[in-house]
Design a protein around this motif. Sequence first.
Motif, PDB file in Angstrom:
ATOM      1  N   LYS A 253    -142.489-106.408 -12.228  1.00  0.00           N
ATOM      2  CA  LYS A 253    -143.667-107.084 -11.275  1.00  0.00           C
ATOM      3  C   LYS A 253    -144.483-107.892 -12.239  1.00  0.00           C
ATOM      4  O   LYS A 253    -144.869-109.122 -12.138  1.00  0.00           O
ATOM      5  CB  LYS A 253    -144.339-106.005 -10.454  1.00  0.00           C
ATOM      6  CG  LYS A 253    -145.420-106.504  -9.665  1.00  0.00           C
ATOM      7  CD  LYS A 253    -145.886-105.618  -8.659  1.00  0.00           C
ATOM      8  CE  LYS A 253    -146.873-106.020  -7.869  1.00  0.00           C
ATOM      9  NZ  LYS A 253    -148.074-106.285  -8.571  1.00  0.00           N
ATOM     10  N   LEU A 254    -145.049-106.973 -13.511  1.00  0.00           N
ATOM     11  CA  LEU A 254    -145.870-107.650 -14.189  1.00  0.00           C
ATOM     12  C   LEU A 254    -145.223-108.810 -15.038  1.00  0.00           C
ATOM     13  O   LEU A 254    -146.070-109.741 -15.570  1.00  0.00           O
ATOM     14  CB  LEU A 254    -146.400-106.541 -15.253  1.00  0.00           C
ATOM     15  CG  LEU A 254    -147.462-105.487 -14.482  1.00  0.00           C
ATOM     16  CD1 LEU A 254    -147.757-104.404 -15.545  1.00  0.00           C
ATOM     17  CD2 LEU A 254    -148.587-106.402 -13.965  1.00  0.00           C
ATOM     18  N   VAL A 255    -144.130-108.876 -15.463  1.00  0.00           N
ATOM     19  CA  VAL A 255    -143.431-109.609 -16.192  1.00  0.00           C
ATOM     20  C   VAL A 255    -143.576-111.147 -15.239  1.00  0.00           C
ATOM     21  O   VAL A 255    -143.780-112.077 -15.889  1.00  0.00           O
ATOM     22  CB  VAL A 255    -141.839-109.674 -16.501  1.00  0.00           C
ATOM     23  CG1 VAL A 255    -141.226-110.614 -16.968  1.00  0.00           C
ATOM     24  CG2 VAL A 255    -141.934-108.410 -17.564  1.00  0.00           C
ATOM     25  N   LEU A 256    -143.135-110.952 -13.902  1.00  0.00           N
ATOM     26  CA  LEU A 256    -143.397-112.108 -13.138  1.00  0.00           C
ATOM     27  C   LEU A 256    -144.574-112.532 -12.996  1.00  0.00           C
ATOM     28  O   LEU A 256    -144.981-113.817 -12.544  1.00  0.00           O
ATOM     29  CB  LEU A 256    -142.735-111.883 -11.820  1.00  0.00           C
ATOM     30  CG  LEU A 256    -141.032-111.355 -12.024  1.00  0.00           C
ATOM     31  CD1 LEU A 256    -140.636-110.848 -10.451  1.00  0.00           C
ATOM     32  CD2 LEU A 256    -140.311-112.651 -12.441  1.00  0.00           C
TER      33      LEU A 256
ATOM     34  N   LYS B 177    -135.001-113.590 -17.515  1.00  0.00           N
ATOM     35  CA  LYS B 177    -136.296-114.059 -18.299  1.00  0.00           C
ATOM     36  C   LYS B 177    -136.377-113.813 -19.710  1.00  0.00           C
ATOM     37  O   LYS B 177    -137.141-112.727 -20.108  1.00  0.00           O
ATOM     38  CB  LYS B 177    -137.427-113.836 -17.460  1.00  0.00           C
ATOM     39  CG  LYS B 177    -138.552-114.598 -17.741  1.00  0.00           C
ATOM     40  CD  LYS B 177    -139.767-114.248 -16.831  1.00  0.00           C
ATOM     41  CE  LYS B 177    -141.240-114.865 -17.409  1.00  0.00           C
ATOM     42  NZ  LYS B 177    -141.169-116.173 -17.304  1.00  0.00           N
ATOM     43  N   PRO B 178    -135.725-114.588 -20.585  1.00  0.00           N
ATOM     44  CA  PRO B 178    -135.700-114.046 -22.024  1.00  0.00           C
ATOM     45  C   PRO B 178    -137.136-114.176 -22.623  1.00  0.00           C
ATOM     46  O   PRO B 178    -137.547-115.209 -22.453  1.00  0.00           O
ATOM     47  CB  PRO B 178    -134.660-115.017 -22.531  1.00  0.00           C
ATOM     48  CG  PRO B 178    -133.716-115.386 -21.500  1.00  0.00           C
ATOM     49  CD  PRO B 178    -134.531-115.457 -20.473  1.00  0.00           C
ATOM     50  N   THR B 179    -137.504-113.033 -23.286  1.00  0.00           N
ATOM     51  CA  THR B 179    -139.042-112.811 -23.504  1.00  0.00           C
ATOM     52  C   THR B 179    -138.818-112.050 -24.857  1.00  0.00           C
ATOM     53  O   THR B 179    -137.890-110.966 -24.983  1.00  0.00           O
ATOM     54  CB  THR B 179    -139.724-112.082 -22.562  1.00  0.00           C
ATOM     55  OG1 THR B 179    -139.699-112.722 -21.249  1.00  0.00           O
ATOM     56  CG2 THR B 179    -141.211-111.902 -23.066  1.00  0.00           C
ATOM     57  N   PRO B 180    -139.529-112.317 -25.850  1.00  0.00           N
ATOM     58  CA  PRO B 180    -139.500-111.516 -27.188  1.00  0.00           C
ATOM     59  C   PRO B 180    -139.957-110.096 -26.776  1.00  0.00           C
ATOM     60  O   PRO B 180    -141.021-109.935 -26.068  1.00  0.00           O
ATOM     61  CB  PRO B 180    -140.619-112.003 -28.225  1.00  0.00           C
ATOM     62  CG  PRO B 180    -140.600-113.644 -27.710  1.00  0.00           C
ATOM     63  CD  PRO B 180    -140.405-113.758 -26.096  1.00  0.00           C
ATOM     64  N   VAL B 181    -139.166-109.187 -27.537  1.00  0.00           N
ATOM     65  CA  VAL B 181    -139.346-107.870 -27.234  1.00  0.00           C
ATOM     66  C   VAL B 181    -139.539-106.968 -28.585  1.00  0.00           C
ATOM     67  O   VAL B 181    -138.657-107.146 -29.380  1.00  0.00           O
ATOM     68  CB  VAL B 181    -138.332-107.117 -26.388  1.00  0.00           C
ATOM     69  CG1 VAL B 181    -138.639-105.668 -26.174  1.00  0.00           C
ATOM     70  CG2 VAL B 181    -138.476-108.010 -25.024  1.00  0.00           C
ATOM     71  N   VAL B 182    -140.450-106.220 -28.640  1.00  0.00           N
ATOM     72  CA  VAL B 182    -140.653-105.053 -29.853  1.00  0.00           C
ATOM     73  C   VAL B 182    -140.406-104.069 -29.155  1.00  0.00           C
ATOM     74  O   VAL B 182    -141.091-103.323 -28.305  1.00  0.00           O
ATOM     75  CB  VAL B 182    -142.094-105.287 -30.399  1.00  0.00           C
ATOM     76  CG1 VAL B 182    -141.947-104.126 -31.488  1.00  0.00           C
ATOM     77  CG2 VAL B 182    -142.103-106.694 -31.091  1.00  0.00           C
ATOM     78  N   MET B 183    -139.114-103.127 -29.722  1.00  0.00           N
ATOM     79  CA  MET B 183    -138.958-101.861 -29.050  1.00  0.00           C
ATOM     80  C   MET B 183    -139.698-100.957 -30.035  1.00  0.00           C
ATOM     81  O   MET B 183    -140.228-100.822 -30.942  1.00  0.00           O
ATOM     82  CB  MET B 183    -137.571-101.499 -29.233  1.00  0.00           C
ATOM     83  CG  MET B 183    -136.554-102.514 -28.697  1.00  0.00           C
ATOM     84  SD  MET B 183    -136.682-102.571 -26.861  1.00  0.00           S
ATOM     85  CE  MET B 183    -136.288-101.205 -26.330  1.00  0.00           C
TER      86      MET B 183
END
Length: 348
Positions: A42-45, A74-80
């Motif tokens: 929800k927050l990504v959108l 929705k490709p987004t840069p992610v840090v795990m």
Amino acid sequence: MTIKVLVVDDSALIRHILSEIIKSEPDMQIVGAAPDAFVAKKLVLETSPDVITLDIEMPKVDGLRFLEVMMNAKPTPVVMISTLTEKGADATLRSLELGAIDFVAKPKIGVAEGMAAYHQLIAEKIRTAAQSKVKRTKPAIRPSVNAVNYTGTEKIIAIGASTGGTEAIKEVLSTFPANAPATVITQHMPTGFTSTYAKRLDALCQMQVKEAKGGERLLPGQAYLAPGDKHLEIERSGADYRIRLSDGARVSGHKPSVDVMFNSICKSAGSNALGVLLTGMGKDGANGLLEMFKAGSETFCQNEASCIVYGMPKVAIEKGAAKQVVSLEGMGKAIMQAVEKMSAGSRL
């Protein structure tokens, strides 16, 4: 530009710590903190974050599943945000396969104190992720591999990489045939993850891949990965090359350092070596590759279009260290062609 960051973690403590770190950075803005994948979606959108920090272990839907779905939609840069365990290392490497840019390992004990101590590292990882190129994940295609016309022990291939490098190295190494020259690898990665990474590479490649222990004689068909807490160097021992691990200070900001590996190969192998610099933030490896170039080594840099982060190769290319600038897709073939050219007429 202000970097909008979304924190996703089931731990209220970790959400608070990461949020405070992000708020304290003048170029960052916290746009949300989600306890699970459903709130995160929800927050990504709603917020369209520039970077997401994502916990692997979460209830209901784990971080890997959320990452896989998001990278397709929705490709987004992610840090795990990972754990320093063998299981955590395996899941972290899987997250990089799914498109995550990088990871930060949670301390095993004293989480609050440990995460606070990681403040600078976390901020750097977020900034790097914000500058990276994110691509939709695609099904892995097994490359065709042909034996190289090479039977000797005098040639060495050295590969260095950082951010985005785990997948880049895998793509290159999986194209090497079983009789490829001995290969040494330095990938910026913390201790505890390199042994798992080496096992994953070994299962996918025709070469045998292992974490270096020190003292090994370099042999064709073998690839050796620098452990996460040691510099990997190559020494000449009569007609052989052997691996030396050292516990010195960080070089170019890193341990293991690509510059340390390249510089040692420059001295021990010279024109018998091939140096390869792949995707990564910063400049580690650029000076070492230049020294290899001057010593007559074949030198390769990954091109900008195929890099996740065009940092290390860019600096090396600007220094004039690259004899060839090649896409990631074509890198393995270019290296093997150079091996055959170098081997033509040489002592076997």
